[in-house]
Design a protein around this motif. Structure first.
Motif, PDB file in Angstrom:
ATOM      1  N   LEU A 208       7.437 -16.991  40.578  1.00 20.35           N
ATOM      2  CA  LEU A 208       8.417 -16.808  41.654  1.00 20.35           C
ATOM      3  C   LEU A 208       9.852 -16.929  41.149  1.00 20.35           C
ATOM      4  CD1 LEU A 208       8.729 -16.432  44.781  1.00 20.35           C
ATOM      5  CD2 LEU A 208       8.913 -18.925  44.901  1.00 20.35           C
ATOM      6  N   SER A 209      10.085 -17.836  40.205  1.00 21.39           N
ATOM      7  CA  SER A 209      11.446 -18.058  39.708  1.00 21.39           C
ATOM      8  C   SER A 209      12.040 -16.805  39.075  1.00 21.39           C
ATOM      9  CB  SER A 209      11.458 -19.196  38.690  1.00 21.39           C
ATOM     10  OG  SER A 209      10.647 -18.873  37.573  1.00 21.39           O
ATOM     11  N   LEU A 210      11.178 -15.903  38.579  1.00 18.10           N
ATOM     12  CA  LEU A 210      11.670 -14.677  37.943  1.00 18.10           C
ATOM     13  C   LEU A 210      12.428 -13.790  38.924  1.00 18.10           C
ATOM     14  CD1 LEU A 210       8.583 -13.754  35.723  1.00 18.10           C
ATOM     15  CD2 LEU A 210      10.714 -14.862  35.012  1.00 18.10           C
ATOM     16  N   LEU A 211      12.189 -13.980  40.219  1.00 16.37           N
ATOM     17  CA  LEU A 211      12.899 -13.189  41.225  1.00 16.37           C
ATOM     18  C   LEU A 211      14.400 -13.487  41.236  1.00 16.37           C
ATOM     19  CD1 LEU A 211      10.377 -13.359  44.220  1.00 16.37           C
ATOM     20  CD2 LEU A 211      10.652 -11.547  42.516  1.00 16.37           C
ATOM     21  N   ASN A 212      14.774 -14.610  40.636  1.00 16.77           N
ATOM     22  CA  ASN A 212      16.203 -14.965  40.568  1.00 16.77           C
ATOM     23  C   ASN A 212      16.928 -14.274  39.422  1.00 16.77           C
ATOM     24  OD1 ASN A 212      16.424 -16.596  42.780  1.00 16.77           O
ATOM     25  ND2 ASN A 212      16.309 -18.533  41.662  1.00 16.77           N
ATOM     26  N   LEU A 213      16.175 -13.680  38.512  1.00 17.24           N
ATOM     27  CA  LEU A 213      16.786 -13.161  37.293  1.00 17.24           C
ATOM     28  C   LEU A 213      17.850 -12.109  37.574  1.00 17.24           C
ATOM     29  CD1 LEU A 213      16.529 -13.624  34.279  1.00 17.24           C
ATOM     30  CD2 LEU A 213      14.865 -11.775  34.177  1.00 17.24           C
ATOM     31  N   LEU A 214      17.529 -11.118  38.388  1.00 12.47           N
ATOM     32  CA  LEU A 214      18.492 -10.058  38.661  1.00 12.47           C
ATOM     33  C   LEU A 214      19.609 -10.497  39.602  1.00 12.47           C
ATOM     34  CD1 LEU A 214      19.429  -7.188  38.215  1.00 12.47           C
ATOM     35  CD2 LEU A 214      17.886  -6.449  40.043  1.00 12.47           C
ATOM     36  N   PRO A 215      19.319 -11.024  40.802  1.00  7.11           N
ATOM     37  CA  PRO A 215      20.433 -11.409  41.682  1.00  7.11           C
ATOM     38  C   PRO A 215      21.285 -12.531  41.107  1.00  7.11           C
ATOM     39  CG  PRO A 215      18.349 -12.164  42.588  1.00  7.11           C
ATOM     40  CD  PRO A 215      18.021 -11.242  41.446  1.00  7.11           C
ATOM     41  N   GLY A 216      20.665 -13.424  40.318  1.00  7.93           N
ATOM     42  CA  GLY A 216      21.425 -14.544  39.763  1.00  7.93           C
ATOM     43  C   GLY A 216      22.546 -14.105  38.846  1.00  7.93           C
ATOM     44  N   TRP A 217      22.298 -13.057  38.027  1.00  3.42           N
ATOM     45  CA  TRP A 217      23.338 -12.574  37.114  1.00  3.42           C
ATOM     46  C   TRP A 217      24.113 -11.399  37.702  1.00  3.42           C
ATOM     47  CZ3 TRP A 217      24.472 -16.257  34.297  1.00  3.42           C
ATOM     48  CH2 TRP A 217      23.522 -17.067  33.672  1.00  3.42           C
ATOM     49  N   LEU A 218      23.499 -10.654  38.618  1.00  4.67           N
ATOM     50  CA  LEU A 218      24.217  -9.556  39.256  1.00  4.67           C
ATOM     51  C   LEU A 218      25.332 -10.062  40.162  1.00  4.67           C
ATOM     52  CD1 LEU A 218      24.354  -6.472  39.638  1.00  4.67           C
ATOM     53  CD2 LEU A 218      22.671  -6.704  41.485  1.00  4.67           C
ATOM     54  N   PHE A 219      25.214 -11.305  40.626  1.00  2.38           N
ATOM     55  CA  PHE A 219      26.224 -11.908  41.502  1.00  2.38           C
ATOM     56  C   PHE A 219      27.617 -11.824  40.882  1.00  2.38           C
ATOM     57  CE2 PHE A 219      28.726 -15.720  42.535  1.00  2.38           C
ATOM     58  CZ  PHE A 219      28.862 -15.577  43.910  1.00  2.38           C
ATOM     59  N   ALA A 220      27.774 -12.365  39.672  1.00  2.00           N
ATOM     60  CA  ALA A 220      29.090 -12.359  39.028  1.00  2.00           C
ATOM     61  C   ALA A 220      29.495 -10.945  38.625  1.00  2.00           C
ATOM     62  CB  ALA A 220      29.092 -13.285  37.812  1.00  2.00           C
TER      63      ALA A 220
END
Length: 408
Positions: A208-220
């Motif tokens: 589940l944590s892998l779902l953060n990979l794109l939005p987490g870095w796409l944010f900045a």
């Protein structure tokens, strides 16, 4: 330093300054250089080794024993700034390219080639080195340790390639909704964190944590696109700085997120790989501060002596990213045959180790400069490289990836 040596250096500094176009955004380059330098500094300071009974090196972290070092990771975790300026630079590059009639696909191909060449180069060279070192009797555990360290920063290139491919869509969103386009990305990370750390934690799958990979870095990155489109002003920057700082404090103090921004051996939770909401909060605060300090930084970098190193660092961006761990290993592997050396191969279990490692940092930097002189060629286009050599590099790079991921 004698005047005879200073004179050519002054001439070089002045030449770099004189050749810089008037429209060049020195603040963006300065922020990128700062984020770039934070990567090797963070890896060199917050990573160490232990020696086993057979003399093999294993990864270790001073954060396990020196918890007070965690705030250093707040300063050295500047990937938010890197993605911010990456988004800003990409939207300007995309606009210029399409204005000249270049297709979005051709623009993206050029950007991805610039990212891929150095990665392919370092992987191919390391594959050859592993073969040679293995024949020389270097322990396999040491080779695996070295491979994981070299491949560690390269995940960033893959993520950066994906967000770069999304630039046209980020641009459309920024033009329509401005800086608000980053809000759903933060919310997505918050939802995933709630699911994996909240009352349903036991029922959640490990992936589940892998779902953060794109939005987490796409944010900045999205904020950077908005900045490049002039849709991120000082008011929004103050909101990012204040809101990001407040969220960071709440997550640490009330929700007990790990204090370190990097992984610590033995801890069940981590803020990195993939990023947690704490990383996004830090990126928000850093992005706000960067926007607010832009004009001041631009004025500061009008000084030739400060601008010249920024240019050199930016020209060597991928070389620094790809080869800085090799500089560390180039000293640590031979030193492992000498036993425990403070700050190098001795276990990072005390504040004394931290002081010793700080003394080693300039040495690592000198080794990295020496390596860079030989490896910067990988950043240049490979148009003159025979096809057979390209194929060999690709095969070696694939072999290195298999070895580093312990699939061999």
């Amino acid at each position: 330093m004698s005047l005879a040596l200073l004179s050519p250096l002054r001439d070089t500094v002045r030449t770099i300054d004189a050749r810089t176009p008037a429209h060049r955004d020195r603040a963006i380059d300065g922020l990128r250089a700062l984020a770039l330098l934070a990567v090797p500094t963070g890896h060199w300071l917050l990573g160490g080794f232990t020696l086993d009974a057979d003399g093999a090196l294993h990864n270790a972290s001073p954060l396990t024993a020196v918890g007070g070092l965690a705030p250093a990771s707040w300063v050295l975790q500047m990937l938010g700034i890197f993605f911010l300026v990456g988004g800003h630079a990409s939207v300007l590059s995309f606009r210029r390219a399409t204005g000249r009639g270049t297709s979005p696909g051709a623009w993206l191909g050029t950007r991805l080639a610039r990212l891929g060449r150095p990665v392919l180069g370092v992987a191919a060279v390391c594959a050859a080195l592993i073969t040679v070192l293995s024949l020389l009797g270097v322990p396999e555990a040491t080779l695996h340790t070295g491979a994981t360290l070299v491949i560690q920063p390269l995940w960033f290139v893959g993520v950066y390639a994906v967000v770069t491919a999304l630039t046209p869509y980020c641009l459309r969103a920024a033009r329509r909704w401005g800086a608000w386009t980053a809000a759903p990305l933060l919310l997505a990370v918050a939802v995933v964190d709630y699911l994996r750390y909240g009352p349903f934690e036991a029922a959640m799958p490990s992936w589940l944590s892998l779902l953060n990979l794109l939005p987490g870095w796409l944010f900045a990155y999205q904020l950077g696109v908005c900045w490049g489109e002039k849709r991120l002003g000082r008011g929004a920057a103050w909101t990012l700085l204040a809101g990001g700082t407040a969220l960071f404090a709440v997550l640490l103090l009330e929700f007990h997120y790990p204090a370190s921004m990097v992984g610590v051996p033995g801890q069940a939770r981590t803020n990195s790989h993939p990023p947690s909401l704490l990383v996004v909060a830090l990126a928000a605060a850093q992005s706000g501060a960067a926007v607010l300090l832009r004009d001041r930084l631009a004025r500061l970098l009008r000084r030739p002596a400060l601008w010249a190193p920024v240019v050199v660092i930016n020209l060597s961006a991928m070389t620094i990213l790809c080869w800085h761990q090799t500089a560390l290993l180039g000293l640590a592997v031979p030193a492992s045959y000498l036993g425990g050396i403070p700050g190098l191969t001795l276990a990072p279990d005390s504040s004394g180790w931290v002081l010793a490692r700080l003394a080693w940092l300039p040495v690592f930097a000198v080794v990295l400069v020496a390596i860079s002189r030989a490896t910067r060629r990988f950043e240049a286009p490979w148009s003159g490289v025979p096809g057979s050599r390209r194929t060999l590099a690709a095969v070696l790079a694939a072999a290195f990836a298999v070895f580093a991921l312990r699939l061999a």
